[in-house]
Every structure is written in structure tokens, then in C-alpha cells.
Scaffold this active site. Sequence first.
Site, PDB file in Angstrom:
ATOM      1  N   PHE A 125      -1.433 -12.742   6.569  1.00  0.00           N
ATOM      2  CA  PHE A 125      -2.599 -12.191   6.295  1.00  0.00           C
ATOM      3  C   PHE A 125      -3.679 -13.247   6.736  1.00  0.00           C
ATOM      4  O   PHE A 125      -3.495 -14.280   5.930  1.00  0.00           O
ATOM      5  CB  PHE A 125      -2.770 -11.476   5.188  1.00  0.00           C
ATOM      6  N   ASP A 194       2.989 -13.385  -1.724  1.00  0.00           N
ATOM      7  CA  ASP A 194       1.743 -12.486  -1.660  1.00  0.00           C
ATOM      8  C   ASP A 194       2.277 -10.948  -1.656  1.00  0.00           C
ATOM      9  O   ASP A 194       3.041 -10.603  -0.882  1.00  0.00           O
ATOM     10  CB  ASP A 194       0.745 -12.807  -0.598  1.00  0.00           C
ATOM     11  N   TYR A 219      -5.907  -2.503  -5.061  1.00  0.00           N
ATOM     12  CA  TYR A 219      -6.478  -1.069  -4.755  1.00  0.00           C
ATOM     13  C   TYR A 219      -5.413  -0.705  -3.340  1.00  0.00           C
ATOM     14  O   TYR A 219      -5.990   0.377  -2.848  1.00  0.00           O
ATOM     15  CB  TYR A 219      -7.921  -1.552  -4.151  1.00  0.00           C
ATOM     16  N   LYS A 220      -4.397  -1.213  -3.179  1.00  0.00           N
ATOM     17  CA  LYS A 220      -3.637  -0.633  -2.216  1.00  0.00           C
ATOM     18  C   LYS A 220      -2.600   0.212  -2.612  1.00  0.00           C
ATOM     19  O   LYS A 220      -3.046   1.410  -3.182  1.00  0.00           O
ATOM     20  CB  LYS A 220      -2.666  -1.698  -1.426  1.00  0.00           C
ATOM     21  N   ARG A 364      -1.584   1.855  12.636  1.00  0.00           N
ATOM     22  CA  ARG A 364      -0.699   1.742  11.327  1.00  0.00           C
ATOM     23  C   ARG A 364      -0.791   2.862  10.730  1.00  0.00           C
ATOM     24  O   ARG A 364      -1.897   3.381  10.255  1.00  0.00           O
ATOM     25  CB  ARG A 364      -1.372   0.518  10.755  1.00  0.00           C
TER      26      ARG A 364
HETATM   27  C1  LIG Z   1      -5.173  -6.862   1.392  1.00  0.00           C
HETATM   28  C2  LIG Z   1      -4.364  -8.372   1.477  1.00  0.00           C
HETATM   29  C3  LIG Z   1      -5.293  -9.232   0.715  1.00  0.00           C
HETATM   30  C4  LIG Z   1      -6.768  -8.866   0.281  1.00  0.00           C
HETATM   31  O1  LIG Z   1      -7.205  -9.950  -0.330  1.00  0.00           O
HETATM   32  P1  LIG Z   1      -8.552  -9.588  -1.214  1.00  0.00           P
HETATM   33  O2  LIG Z   1      -8.866 -10.864  -1.648  1.00  0.00           O
HETATM   34  O3  LIG Z   1      -8.493  -8.558  -1.963  1.00  0.00           O
HETATM   35  O4  LIG Z   1      -9.553  -9.229  -0.183  1.00  0.00           O
HETATM   36  C5  LIG Z   1      -4.789 -10.464   0.652  1.00  0.00           C
HETATM   37  N1  LIG Z   1      -3.435 -10.786   1.187  1.00  0.00           N
HETATM   38  C6  LIG Z   1      -2.907  -9.777   1.703  1.00  0.00           C
HETATM   39  C7  LIG Z   1      -1.476 -10.073   2.146  1.00  0.00           C
HETATM   40  C8  LIG Z   1      -3.258  -8.288   1.834  1.00  0.00           C
HETATM   41  O5  LIG Z   1      -2.506  -7.460   2.526  1.00  0.00           O
END
Ligand SMILES: *Cc1c(COP(=O)(O)O)cnc(C)c1O
Length: 405
Positions: A125, A194, A219-220, A364
Site C-alpha cells: 500500500f 500491516d 475504519y475498514k 474491487r
Molecule cells: C487503508 C490502509 C492504510 C490507511 O492508512 P491511514 O493512515 O489510515 O490513511 C494503511 N495501510 C494499508 C495497508 C491500508 O490498507
Amino acid sequence: MIDRATLAARDAADPLAPFRDRFTLPEGVIYLDGNSLGALPRATPERVAQVVTQEWGTSLIRAWNAHGWIDLAQRVGEKIGRLIGAAPGSTIVADSTSINLFKLLGAALAARPGRHTILTETGNFPTDLYVADGLTRLLGRGHQVRAVDDPVVALDDDVAVLMLTHVNYRTGAMHDMASISRAAHAVGALVLWDLSHSVGAVPLALAADGADLAVGCGYKFLNGGPGAPAFLSVSPALQADLRLPITGWLGHAAPFDFAPDFRPAGGVAAAVVGTPPVLSLAALEVGVDLMLEAPMPALREKSLRLGESFLALMDALPGFVPITPRDTTRASQVAFRHPDGYAIMQALIARGVIGDFRAPDILRFGLAPLYLRHVEVWDAVAALRDIMRSGAWQDAAFQHRQAVT
Ligand SMILES: *Cc1c(COP(=O)(O)O)cnc(C)c1O
């Protein structure tokens, strides 16, 4: 071939079906984006209103003690620790996933002096790559990020930390946490996972699988609300000498002594750093509590079935190339390439089927087993079939790409 009646029968027998009513979902919407922004739990508005009007409104500053705000980051963190199979006392809620990556990568480099590499994978990511890059540039002294296609074979004795996202955000493919953690340890490296697309979606056993460090999103799949605070976890072995690159007053051993010198609170508590976002934490706790009520084996079983039906139904639609594994290395989403993916997704959303698009050509679909019904998979693919057959996606309104979708 699966038919709609089979899927309806699965819904009728679904032990998780009652959870659907614990969420507020709009009429006429099939929500396939719970991996990006989870749905609203029914109990959240009332809980947040209570914290605002009663706790804040009437207790004012006394609420930090009277209503336990001061322990909220630890309390909710401990609950998330149960969801991810972390050792007790190793998980807290704080900041965003990006900031927590910075904090834990910094601590990992400090714990492995003499090593200079953060190793990761090319398709990680973006924020993970950007944060690692920014940190190594700040440190200088020969530190570097190495992003490769197969990081396990690239492990060597200069790697301080292997940083991986457990479930790939594009494909939904899941790494084997135990074997990869072992491989990192074999060269003396730490491993940071992560869990943004894993927590609440797949079974996790951080302690048993040898994870050293972890971060993840609220938030996911945890349904904590937009911009919900994130979490981080540090294995007990690393807590004794945790040197974080951000040392804030609420990570101090005695913040209310207001001493001029920083002395870290014991263990993971030092990673709280600053004043926690109480309103957002209250909302997150509702989502986490709901997730703790649902048995993970049932969630996993349902999620795999939802994905299996989705992939099977899509096989009959020409032009869509699945990029999600069909076996049990699949997490809780499915994704397909299509050269006109953007316009097609816009047309689907206009029909009330909400998935998302990831550049350059990926459609997705998140499959949140807590509130998704089996028949909704059928209905979503039927809507897609209709859009392709009618050519509705070619409408000019769907062609123009917007910054945020
Ligand atoms: C959604 C996501 C993030 C989001 O990071 P934020 O700091 O909350 O914006 C980070 N890493 C991964 C792998 C994600 O899927």
C-alpha cells in the site's frame, strides 16, 4: 452452477444473519466497500451522542477520570488485541495507520542498530512505502527502503525490519504470517505486519505466529467510522526497550508530573504519544465490540463462501480477469481487471452496487461477512451483467474520472 435460490437458502441458515440488523444500511444499496469504509453500527450514533452530551457536556474535564477517557486507548486496544491474537498488554489505539507505521518502523530500526534496510514488497500500500521512505531519508546514515517482488528471498543480515501488509489491498491475497515471520527471524530481522485489510476479516494469531510489530486500521472491517483511530501492537519481548521516534507527554511514565525530561511509560503505553481522540474512540469501540460478538470461524467460513460465489458467477462474464486467489490464501475481497473498469464501476455505483476502483484497471469488491447477505453477491453480479449487456457503462457521465470515488 450456483443459483439465487441456493444463496437464499444459505442466508436462511446463516448463523451470522442477525448481525445485519445491527447495522444501518441504506435501502436499495448493496454495499461491497466495507473493506474501505465499514458500515455504520446501529448503536454508534447513540453512543457518540452520549459521550458528547453527557460525558463531555456535563462532566467536562472530570470525564477523563469519571468516564474512563484516560484509559480508552488501552481499553479499546486490549479488545483489538483479542481480535488479532496478540499477547495481553501489547496493543493500543492511537493516531492513524500511517503515523503508527512511522512510530514502529523507527522503533524497529532503533532495536536493530547496525542494520540499515527496511525490506518490503513492491505492491505494498502506498502509504507504507512513503512512510518508510520518509523515515529513512530523515535518518540518513545509510538507511534505505528496499521494495522487491519477493521479499522473503531478499532477506539478509542488513535487514532491520521486514514490513509487509498481511492482505494485499488490490488482490485480497494473504501472506502466511507464521512462515514469513520465521524467515525474518532466521536472519535476525524483525517483522512488522500491516493488518489494515485483515483485522475483522480473517483469523489472526499474532503471538502464536511470531509477529513482532503490527499496525492496522479502525475504519475498514472494524466499522469504527470515517478516520477512526488506528491501532498498533508490540510483542512483549520488544516492549522493555521500546525506543519510539515520537515521544509525547501521554507516553510519559508520569504525564501529570510535567517533568522536563521524557521517561517512557512501561511497554506499549508509551506509544499513545498525545491526547487520544475520545469521540472517535467511542465510535470505534462500538464497532470493535460488535466484532468481538461474532465468532471468527463463522465469519471466515462465510467470507470464503461469499468470495467463492462471486468468483464463480464472474467466470460467466467475459472480459473480467480475476486477480484474487481462489484458494484459502484469499482474504475477504475479490478483484478483477477490466480495461474499462473505471466507467463500469461508476455505472454499478449508480445502480446502488457500491464497490470501488483502483488504478489502473481494477474493480474491487469487499465482502464484509458481518452484514453482507449471500443473495447480494448474486444481485451484484446480475447488475454488472446487465450493465455490460446494455452498454450502460458507456454513458458519458461514467467516463470522467474524479479525484475521490
Ligand atoms: C487503508 C490502509 C492504510 C490507511 O492508512 P491511514 O493512515 O489510515 O490513511 C494503511 N495501510 C494499508 C495497508 C491500508 O490498507
